[in-house]
Write a protein that holds these residues in place. Sequence first.
Motif, PDB file in Angstrom:
ATOM      1  N   GLY A   1       0.783  -1.219   0.000  1.00 39.31           N
ATOM      2  CA  GLY A   1       0.000   0.000   0.000  1.00 39.31           C
ATOM      3  C   GLY A   1       0.822   1.279   0.000  1.00 39.31           C
ATOM      4  N   GLY A   2       2.134   1.176  -0.158  1.00 39.83           N
ATOM      5  CA  GLY A   2       2.996   2.348  -0.132  1.00 39.83           C
ATOM      6  C   GLY A   2       3.377   2.808  -1.527  1.00 39.83           C
ATOM      7  N   TYR A   3       4.479   3.524  -1.603  1.00 41.41           N
ATOM      8  CA  TYR A   3       4.914   4.099  -2.863  1.00 41.41           C
ATOM      9  C   TYR A   3       6.433   4.117  -2.941  1.00 41.41           C
ATOM     10  CZ  TYR A   3       5.924   8.245  -0.057  1.00 41.41           C
ATOM     11  OH  TYR A   3       6.422   9.102   0.892  1.00 41.41           O
ATOM     12  N   THR A   4       6.929   4.276  -4.158  1.00 45.32           N
ATOM     13  CA  THR A   4       8.354   4.511  -4.361  1.00 45.32           C
ATOM     14  C   THR A   4       8.516   5.901  -4.972  1.00 45.32           C
ATOM     15  OG1 THR A   4       8.391   3.594  -6.583  1.00 45.32           O
ATOM     16  CG2 THR A   4       8.818   2.062  -4.768  1.00 45.32           C
ATOM     17  N   LEU A   5       9.590   6.562  -4.645  1.00 44.61           N
ATOM     18  CA  LEU A   5       9.820   7.911  -5.153  1.00 44.61           C
ATOM     19  C   LEU A   5       9.909   7.929  -6.680  1.00 44.61           C
ATOM     20  CD1 LEU A   5      12.323   9.423  -2.593  1.00 44.61           C
ATOM     21  CD2 LEU A   5      10.069  10.268  -3.159  1.00 44.61           C
ATOM     22  N   ARG A   6      10.587   6.959  -7.242  1.00 45.25           N
ATOM     23  CA  ARG A   6      10.767   6.932  -8.695  1.00 45.25           C
ATOM     24  C   ARG A   6       9.417   6.876  -9.409  1.00 45.25           C
ATOM     25  NH1 ARG A   6      15.308   6.068 -11.751  1.00 45.25           N
ATOM     26  NH2 ARG A   6      16.503   5.373  -9.963  1.00 45.25           N
ATOM     27  N   GLN A   7       8.480   6.094  -8.894  1.00 44.80           N
ATOM     28  CA  GLN A   7       7.163   5.980  -9.525  1.00 44.80           C
ATOM     29  C   GLN A   7       6.325   7.231  -9.303  1.00 44.80           C
ATOM     30  OE1 GLN A   7       5.677   2.457  -7.660  1.00 44.80           O
ATOM     31  NE2 GLN A   7       6.520   1.094  -9.212  1.00 44.80           N
ATOM     32  N   VAL A   8       6.328   7.739  -8.092  1.00 43.54           N
ATOM     33  CA  VAL A   8       5.452   8.864  -7.752  1.00 43.54           C
ATOM     34  C   VAL A   8       5.915  10.159  -8.411  1.00 43.54           C
ATOM     35  CG1 VAL A   8       4.654  10.306  -5.838  1.00 43.54           C
ATOM     36  CG2 VAL A   8       4.650   7.843  -5.608  1.00 43.54           C
ATOM     37  N   LEU A   9       7.209  10.416  -8.380  1.00 42.82           N
ATOM     38  CA  LEU A   9       7.715  11.665  -8.952  1.00 42.82           C
ATOM     39  C   LEU A   9       7.634  11.662 -10.478  1.00 42.82           C
ATOM     40  CD1 LEU A   9      10.797  12.251  -6.643  1.00 42.82           C
ATOM     41  CD2 LEU A   9       8.566  13.370  -6.532  1.00 42.82           C
TER      42      LEU A   9
END
Length: 160
Positions: free
Chosen positions: A70-78
Amino acid sequence: MDYRPYYPPITLRRIFDRDRSPSPCASTVTLRRVFDFDTIRLSQEQAAEPLPASSLIRRPRGALSKPNHGGYTLRQVLNWNDKTYKSVQEGLHEVCEEYLDFGLTFPNQAPAAVAMFLNAAQARFPILNEYQDQWPAQDFATMYLKNKVAADKAKMRVRT
């Protein structure tokens, strides 16, 4: 008399409705913004002007670097290109080395050190002003210090 019941698959008898339209593609649903530092250059005057809180990009929900939970990675989000992502990451690592204590993770840093880190990050990368509380800088520092502390602990275990 040998009796064997036969149950045909239910999908052979079921007709599915075509009323439901297919889901929209992810690129139309997402709220990501793509930034390319080679083409976007903010002047110092624009960087000094504070943006209204409603127009800032919020931190995504979930835990950092836990995309399967349920979290995120910076590379995907940015959603920055690889060159931009790598240059910001390396630049923020240098700022971390200048202002933060390597023996502590980011949440355990002194508030004054965190404030100096964020000010230096903002000065070096004005695009961070687009994000609420400069959360990408905090997340880059969180991961860098977490990995640094873990590597130092592993080295200490090997020596003893």
